[in-house]
Design a protein around this motif. Structure first.
Motif, PDB file in Angstrom:
ATOM      1  N   TYR A  44     -16.560  11.097  -6.805  1.00 42.79           N
ATOM      2  CA  TYR A  44     -16.448  10.609  -8.189  1.00 42.79           C
ATOM      3  C   TYR A  44     -17.474  11.314  -9.085  1.00 42.79           C
ATOM      4  O   TYR A  44     -17.141  11.815 -10.164  1.00 42.79           O
ATOM      5  CB  TYR A  44     -16.659   9.081  -8.187  1.00 42.79           C
ATOM      6  N   ASP A  45     -18.718  11.354  -8.621  1.00 43.56           N
ATOM      7  CA  ASP A  45     -19.802  11.924  -9.426  1.00 43.56           C
ATOM      8  C   ASP A  45     -19.544  13.405  -9.726  1.00 43.56           C
ATOM      9  O   ASP A  45     -19.719  13.881 -10.856  1.00 43.56           O
ATOM     10  CB  ASP A  45     -21.122  11.755  -8.662  1.00 43.56           C
ATOM     11  N   LEU A  46     -19.107  14.143  -8.711  1.00 41.72           N
ATOM     12  CA  LEU A  46     -18.857  15.575  -8.897  1.00 41.72           C
ATOM     13  C   LEU A  46     -17.740  15.818  -9.903  1.00 41.72           C
ATOM     14  O   LEU A  46     -17.866  16.656 -10.811  1.00 41.72           O
ATOM     15  CB  LEU A  46     -18.487  16.218  -7.554  1.00 41.72           C
ATOM     16  N   MET A  47     -16.649  15.064  -9.769  1.00 36.34           N
ATOM     17  CA  MET A  47     -15.520  15.295 -10.683  1.00 36.34           C
ATOM     18  C   MET A  47     -15.875  14.846 -12.096  1.00 36.34           C
ATOM     19  O   MET A  47     -15.495  15.467 -13.080  1.00 36.34           O
ATOM     20  CB  MET A  47     -14.276  14.555 -10.176  1.00 36.34           C
ATOM     21  N   ARG A  48     -16.648  13.783 -12.174  1.00 34.20           N
ATOM     22  CA  ARG A  48     -17.024  13.299 -13.499  1.00 34.20           C
ATOM     23  C   ARG A  48     -18.003  14.271 -14.166  1.00 34.20           C
ATOM     24  O   ARG A  48     -17.845  14.628 -15.335  1.00 34.20           O
ATOM     25  CB  ARG A  48     -17.673  11.913 -13.378  1.00 34.20           C
ATOM     26  N   SER A  49     -19.016  14.708 -13.396  1.00 31.93           N
ATOM     27  CA  SER A  49     -20.058  15.562 -13.969  1.00 31.93           C
ATOM     28  C   SER A  49     -19.530  16.947 -14.314  1.00 31.93           C
ATOM     29  O   SER A  49     -19.917  17.532 -15.318  1.00 31.93           O
ATOM     30  CB  SER A  49     -21.225  15.712 -12.994  1.00 31.93           C
ATOM     31  N   LEU A  50     -18.677  17.492 -13.451  1.00 31.50           N
ATOM     32  CA  LEU A  50     -18.283  18.891 -13.634  1.00 31.50           C
ATOM     33  C   LEU A  50     -16.955  19.069 -14.358  1.00 31.50           C
ATOM     34  O   LEU A  50     -16.715  20.114 -14.946  1.00 31.50           O
ATOM     35  CB  LEU A  50     -18.267  19.609 -12.284  1.00 31.50           C
ATOM     36  N   LEU A  51     -16.106  18.060 -14.315  1.00 32.37           N
ATOM     37  CA  LEU A  51     -14.830  18.181 -15.035  1.00 32.37           C
ATOM     38  C   LEU A  51     -14.800  17.318 -16.288  1.00 32.37           C
ATOM     39  O   LEU A  51     -13.858  17.410 -17.084  1.00 32.37           O
ATOM     40  CB  LEU A  51     -13.659  17.784 -14.120  1.00 32.37           C
ATOM     41  N   GLY A  52     -15.826  16.465 -16.418  1.00 35.39           N
ATOM     42  CA  GLY A  52     -15.906  15.627 -17.606  1.00 35.39           C
ATOM     43  C   GLY A  52     -14.797  14.592 -17.711  1.00 35.39           C
ATOM     44  O   GLY A  52     -14.462  14.125 -18.803  1.00 35.39           O
ATOM     45  N   ARG A  53     -14.206  14.227 -16.572  1.00 35.30           N
ATOM     46  CA  ARG A  53     -13.144  13.212 -16.600  1.00 35.30           C
ATOM     47  C   ARG A  53     -13.722  11.824 -16.846  1.00 35.30           C
ATOM     48  O   ARG A  53     -14.827  11.514 -16.392  1.00 35.30           O
ATOM     49  CB  ARG A  53     -12.398  13.174 -15.258  1.00 35.30           C
ATOM     50  N   THR A  54     -12.959  10.982 -17.491  1.00 37.77           N
ATOM     51  CA  THR A  54     -13.401   9.597 -17.705  1.00 37.77           C
ATOM     52  C   THR A  54     -13.121   8.787 -16.436  1.00 37.77           C
ATOM     53  O   THR A  54     -12.271   9.166 -15.615  1.00 37.77           O
ATOM     54  CB  THR A  54     -12.616   8.932 -18.851  1.00 37.77           C
ATOM     55  N   PRO A  55     -13.807   7.649 -16.287  1.00 36.80           N
ATOM     56  CA  PRO A  55     -13.527   6.795 -15.127  1.00 36.80           C
ATOM     57  C   PRO A  55     -12.053   6.417 -15.041  1.00 36.80           C
ATOM     58  O   PRO A  55     -11.472   6.418 -13.947  1.00 36.80           O
ATOM     59  CB  PRO A  55     -14.416   5.567 -15.376  1.00 36.80           C
ATOM     60  N   ALA A  56     -11.437   6.133 -16.186  1.00 30.17           N
ATOM     61  CA  ALA A  56     -10.017   5.743 -16.151  1.00 30.17           C
ATOM     62  C   ALA A  56      -9.160   6.904 -15.637  1.00 30.17           C
ATOM     63  O   ALA A  56      -8.220   6.705 -14.857  1.00 30.17           O
ATOM     64  CB  ALA A  56      -9.559   5.305 -17.533  1.00 30.17           C
ATOM     65  N   GLU A  57      -9.486   8.125 -16.063  1.00 30.53           N
ATOM     66  CA  GLU A  57      -8.732   9.291 -15.569  1.00 30.53           C
ATOM     67  C   GLU A  57      -8.960   9.486 -14.066  1.00 30.53           C
ATOM     68  O   GLU A  57      -8.032   9.816 -13.326  1.00 30.53           O
ATOM     69  CB  GLU A  57      -9.172  10.557 -16.322  1.00 30.53           C
TER      70      GLU A  57
END
Ligand code: NDP
Length: 476
Positions: free
Chosen positions: A200-213
């Protein structure tokens, strides 16, 4: 006497187990230190089956058919000892005391030996699945004697979760085996959650996805190899907005300090004693500890820089992370199963590893599709040296390895901590390595402490005369 089985300790777990037993047609004796809980259970759920409420443990024992079976579901530790002591005085030879709490297996071994002396059976039982599982079907891991299981087992199997017609309950092994396996189960749960959090952290930090996405990403993953309860509830947590405002994400307002009740820590402590590398579980326990050191984190945040350049990744990073997660998860389970084998060897338990995978398929927190693959691996090869060398897992992990390496390298380059992914990969590489630098470690140990070494080309133990002419001496 009319009751088939009794439960003492009627907080969430005990109450739900008692209801589960009653719903399956067993007449259930009820007792709790504070009587109000017993009365409340009968008032609220009395219509679900036949309950026999008792005011005291003596009354409870009197209500039971022989051999009497009493499940203790009280707070683990001193409370359990107090209840066992009182019960043991009231019971008779051949009766069965079950501890369904989260006891340390060493306590279970001690209690089992003490009760055996008195002619009583003591069955330390792991119960997983939380309160929901206790009510609707947990995964049950009973230890103790085969004789006790022959009487008790059918009752426990009747209330356990069922997958493909098979109950998630099996006799694990003698004395503390059930609680040992439950402990490792919880350790694996720690590792699994840490890996999911890193993904979760990697995709959020590096792709800038929101939690809902990201909730949608996890939902998608739950359709494939990663299908599991933990992935499913990850999607649910990530999709949930802040309940106070109805907007934003819950995960953004929860304090980022993970707590622990202790079973993960026990797993690592015991693994150190057994010499079994459970690095995935250890990293998970330490990651929780690090998260709790808020002051140190604040102090470091202002002082320690991250990487100078920024790292950009494309859409394909999501699939890379999925593969890295799967491979790291296989490593965590391989290590957990190694630990169960090491515990079985240490304590003389005859544990069927395939059966452990079987009973974890339903009811418990780590229930997952891929446990079926683990079951198959151990059914095919009961003495498999590592889950990682089973043909199915070897090919799954080797297919994932390039993606896994990219993810670990990217995490390091971007300064996003991924201790679970990185240590799992290091374990994989360590395991498959022809020669390890342990040879240098042995050389150092011999130099400073004359600890000796073995050679690859000769039998025996050797030592170098480091302060003299550096000749080799036979130290066998
Ligand atoms: P708790 O761990 O909160 O324990 C409360 C119960 O223990 C109450 O019934 C309480 O009685 C009783 N109790 C505490 N001390 C004593 C004592 N000295 N003598 C007699 N009774 C005592 O309850 P839970 O239902 O959450 O858990 C029960 C056990 O199951 C624990 O060992 C727990 O670790 C384990 N477990 C819990 C899971 C969970 O998800 N909660 C999952 C799996 C296992 P009173 O009402 O009088 O205070």
């Amino acid at each position: 006497a009319t009751a088939d089985i009794a439960v003492t300790g009627l907080a969430v777990m005990g109450r739900n187990l008692a209801r589960n037993l009653a719903r399956h047609g067993h007449v259930v004796g009820l007792h709790n230190r504070t009587k109000a809980r017993t009365d409340e259970l009968v008032a609220q759920f009395g219509s679900e089956g036949t309950f026999v409420a008792a005011d005291s443990l003596a009354d409870l024992v009197a209500s039971l058919k022989r051999p009497r079976k009493v499940i203790i579901m009280v707070k683990a530790g001193a409370g359990t000892d107090a209840v066992i002591d009182e019960l043991a005085d009231l019971l008779e030879e051949g009766d069965i005391v079950v501890d369904g709490g989260n006891a340390h297996y060493a306590d279970t071994r001690r209690r089992e030996a003490a009760l055996r002396e008195r002619g009583l059976h003591f069955v330390g039982t792991g119960v997983s699945g939380g309160e929901e599982g206790a009510l609707n079907g947990p995964s049950i891991m009973p230890g103790g004697t085969r004789e006790a299981y022959s009487t008790l087992g059918p009752i426990l199997e009747s209330i356990a979760a069922v997958v493909d017609g098979t109950p998630c309950c099996v006799h694990v092994g003698a004395d503390g085996a059930g609680h040992f396996v439950k402990m490792v189960h919880n350790g694996i749960e720690y590792a699994d959650m840490q890996l999911i959090a890193e993904a979760y952290d990697l995709m959020r930090s590096l792709l800038g996805r929101t939690p809902a996405e990201l909730a949608e990403v996890f939902q998608g993953w739950n359709e494939g190899d990663l299908e599991s309860f933990l992935i499913e509830i990850t999607a649910e947590v990530l999709a949930t907005p802040d309940p106070r405002t109805g907007s934003g994400a819950l995960v953004d307002v929860v304090l980022d300090q993970a707590e622990q009740k202790g079973t993960g820590r026990w797993t690592v402590q015991i693994a150190l004693d057994l010499g079994t590398p459970v690095s995935g579980i250890a990293e998970a326990v330490f990651a929780r500890s690090l998260s709790g050191h808020a002051e140190q984190r604040r102090a470091a945040a202002g002082v320690l820089p991250g990487p100078a350049g920024s790292v950009t990744v494309g859409e394909e990073f999501v699939e890379d992370v999925r593969r890295a997660l799967y491979a790291s998860k296989v490593v965590a389970y391989a290590q957990g199963f190694d630990m169960i084998r090491a515990g079985a060897a240490e304590y003389g338990w005859d544990i069927d590893l395939g059966a452990m995978a079987t009973i974890w398929r339903g009811g418990c927190i780590i229930r997952a599709r891929f446990l079926d693959r683990i079951r198959e691996a151990y059914e095919k090869t009961p003495d498999l040296t590592s889950l990682l060398v089973d043909p199915y897992f070897a090919s799954a992990v080797s297919e994932a390895q390039e993606a896994w390496r990219r993810v670990v390298a990217t995490a390091a380059a971007a300064g996003v901590p991924a201790p679970g992914f990185a240590s799992a990969l290091a374990y994989y590489d360590g395991l498959r390595r022809d020669r390890l630098p342990a040879s240098l470690v042995q050389g150092l140990r011999d130099l400073f402490g004359a600890h000796t070494y073995k050679r690859i080309d000769a039998e025996g133990t050797f030592h170098v005369d480091w302060s003299g002419d550096k000749s080799e001496q036979d130290a066998s």
